[in-house]
Design an enzyme around this catalytic site. Structure first.
Site, short mmCIF file in Angstrom:
data_model
loop_
_atom_site.label_atom_id
_atom_site.label_comp_id
_atom_site.label_asym_id
_atom_site.label_seq_id
_atom_site.Cartn_x
_atom_site.Cartn_y
_atom_site.Cartn_z
N ASP A 13 -82.51 37.25 34.33
CA ASP A 13 -84.25 38.09 34.34
C ASP A 13 -84.61 37.55 33.04
O ASP A 13 -85.56 37.73 32.77
CB ASP A 13 -83.49 39.58 34.15
N LYS A 16 -87.24 33.53 35.74
CA LYS A 16 -87.35 32.01 36.44
C LYS A 16 -88.49 32.50 38.11
O LYS A 16 -88.83 30.93 37.97
CB LYS A 16 -85.46 31.93 36.89
N GLY A 40 -82.11 38.12 41.31
CA GLY A 40 -82.87 39.08 42.02
C GLY A 40 -84.20 38.43 41.31
O GLY A 40 -84.94 38.13 40.15
N GLN A 224 -79.01 33.66 37.70
CA GLN A 224 -78.65 33.82 36.16
C GLN A 224 -78.88 33.08 35.28
O GLN A 224 -79.79 32.97 35.01
CB GLN A 224 -76.78 33.84 36.25
N THR A 301 -81.99 43.60 40.96
CA THR A 301 -80.47 43.38 42.34
C THR A 301 -80.09 45.44 42.21
O THR A 301 -80.41 46.28 43.58
CB THR A 301 -80.24 42.38 41.82
N ARG A 306 -81.60 47.35 31.45
CA ARG A 306 -81.19 46.77 31.24
C ARG A 306 -81.18 47.00 29.66
O ARG A 306 -82.02 47.43 28.90
CB ARG A 306 -82.14 45.15 31.05
N ASP A 334 -96.08 39.13 26.63
CA ASP A 334 -97.07 40.58 25.74
C ASP A 334 -96.56 41.76 25.61
O ASP A 334 -97.50 42.66 24.84
CB ASP A 334 -97.73 40.77 27.29
#
Ligand code: GDP
Ligand code: IMO
Ligand code: MG
Length: 431
Positions: A13, A16, A40, A224, A301, A306, A334
């Site tokens: 995450d 990418k 995801g 991943q 996903t 997180r 940011d």
């Protein structure tokens, strides 16, 4: 510079999808090489958001070719759903999507085993996405997997499925006390998927090698991240594939001598979904909740919250080595705009010991305490800045310190989720 690999340098995450989408205009083909729909990848185009799971993120650019390599595990129902949803949004995939005939198939029993095995593990669970990824790769290595090519020969497919189900139903019934699957039902479901997927199935290694021989540009899209890699990650709290740059070759059939550059993507802080060690994790009231809120850190996903924490230079320095990174793309700068102070973990302490790399035993890694350097924040908006010289002085200092402690140049800095909210210091395909 015809072949560039993109990998995640942390726990996935990292952004990418955004970086692949940014580089795709300079590429001809974009290929996924490992993982499955556990990934995801978010791409924001104008006011529209797309989340790609199996189809390479570059597909959103007209005329680009998307390849799903042999290293991927495919749930055909999930792939068809993704194809349908993209088609409904005006993304035409005809003659632009190719699926490797050597890729392995996620079967319904893989998903069932993934879920039951997690329940069985209780407090030792991995926190998987429940998509059947681990059990499918386990069958691949045990040499009992079913592959895309098998779908094209119904008799072969039925025989292999019958053999597998005999064993898997026994396992599901005896070990987990759940109902197994009926051969005929699964067979007919998969045959109906095949009718729709047939047009996309190909020898993708040949397509990719032919393209490179013709000097066409290929972008390899990792899923991943380095610390989720089955060999180099925080085992056993990892995914079941090679998420590091080496996976780009075994997962596509393109040899390592053809790869020119590896770009690592790193968030300006750290996140992790699922269980496992995470030394710089911040408690909810220590800044973890604030980072999650500002960074909108919820799984693309599974929607899970997180875990959030400071940038860990030990992790990214390790990723620089393991992947042989040529350069880094730093994303979500940011998100730190409001911070008064910003911390960077430069090493760990465990007992009386000082550590500058990742311990191999997860239990030892759990005991590591981060040693921080603290830098002053910039307390002003960097959202959408596109020129490095326009960044606040303290933001430049933070980035320069990151590059120095991880030992890798920064080629890209991302200042927002949109395509144009990016500072590009050097193009990935530049010589
Ligand atoms: P991936 O799996 O590595 O492709 O990353 P995800 O898509 O799962 O998560 C990254 C999230 O951050 C997505 O929601 C992106 O739209 C968002 N994102 C990417 N780059 C930036 C950035 O520079 N700033 C902000 N604020 N969001 C970003
Ligand atoms: P992208 O490509 C973040 C994590 C899961 C779990 C572990 C194993 O979007 O960066 P699995 O279902 O793969 O067996 O789960 O790996 N995980 C990810 N975390 N980003 C991902 O993909 C992930 N794919 C798997 O949360 O901890
Ligand atoms: Mg993701």
């Amino acid at each position: 510079m015809p072949a560039v690999v993109i990998v995640g340098t942390q726990w996935g995450d990292e952004g990418k999808g955004k970086i692949v989408d940014l580089l795709a205009p300079q590429a001809d083909l974009i290929v996924r090489f490992q993982g499955g729909h556990n990934a995801g990848h978010t791409v924001v185009v104008g006011q529209e958001q797309f989340v790609l799971h199996l189809i390479p993120s570059g597909i959103l650019h007209p005329g680009k070719i998307g390849v799903i390599g042999n290293g991927i595990v495919i749930d055909p129902a999930a792939l068809l759903e993704e194809i349908d949803s993209l088609t409904a949004r005006g993304i035409d995939l005809k003659d632009r999507l190719f699926i490797s005939h050597r890729a392995h198939l996620i079967m319904p029993y893989h998903k069932a085993i993934d879920k039951e095995s997690e329940k069985h593990k209780g407090t030792r669970k991995i926190g998987t996405t429940g998509r059947g990824i681990g059990p499918t790769y386990a069958d691949k290595m045990a040499r009992v997997g079913l592959r895309v090519a098998d779908l094209l020969d119904p008799d072969v497919f039925r025989q292999k499925l019958t053999n597998s189900l005999a064993e898997m139903n026994y396992l599901l019934g005896r070990l987990y006390s759940v109902k197994g699957f009926d051969v005929e039902t699964v067979y007919h479901d998969y045959l109906s998927y095949t009718a729709r997927l047939k047009a996309y199935i190909a020898d993708t290694a040949e397509i990719l090698n032919d393209a490179l021989a013709a000097n066409r540009r290929v972008l390899f899209e990792g899923a991943q991240g380095t610390l989720l890699d089955v060999d180099h990650g925080t085992y056993p709290f990892v995914t079941s594939s090679s998420a590091t740059s080496g996976g780009a070759t075994t997962g596509t059939g393109v040899g390592p001598t053809r790869i020119d550059r590896v770009l690592g993507v790193a968030k300006a802080y750290s996140t992790r979904v699922g269980e496992g060690p995470f030394p710089t994790e911040l408690g909810e009231d220590q800044g973890g909740a604030a980072l999650r809120e500002r960074g909108q850190e919820f799984g693309a996903t599974t929607g899970r919250a997180r875990r959030c924490g400071w940038f860990d230079a030990v992790v990214v320095r390790y990723a620089v080595r393991i992947n042989g990174l040529s350069a880094l793309a730093i994303t979500k700068l940011d998100v730190l705009d409001e911070c008064t102070d910003i911390k960077i973990c430069v090493e760990y302490r465990r007992g009386g010991e000082r550590l500058t790399t990742i311990p191999a035993v997860a239990e030892h890694y759990e005991q590591c305490v981060p040693v921080y350097e603290t830098l002053p924040g910039w307390k002003q908006s960097t959202v959408g800045i596109t020129r490095y010289e326009d960044l606040p002085l303290n933001a430049k200092r933070y980035l320069e310190r990151l590059a120095a402690v991880v030992g890798c140049p920064l080629d890209v800095v991302s200042t927002g989720s949109k395509r144009d909210q990016t500072i590009v210091m050097r193009g990935a395909f530049d010589a």
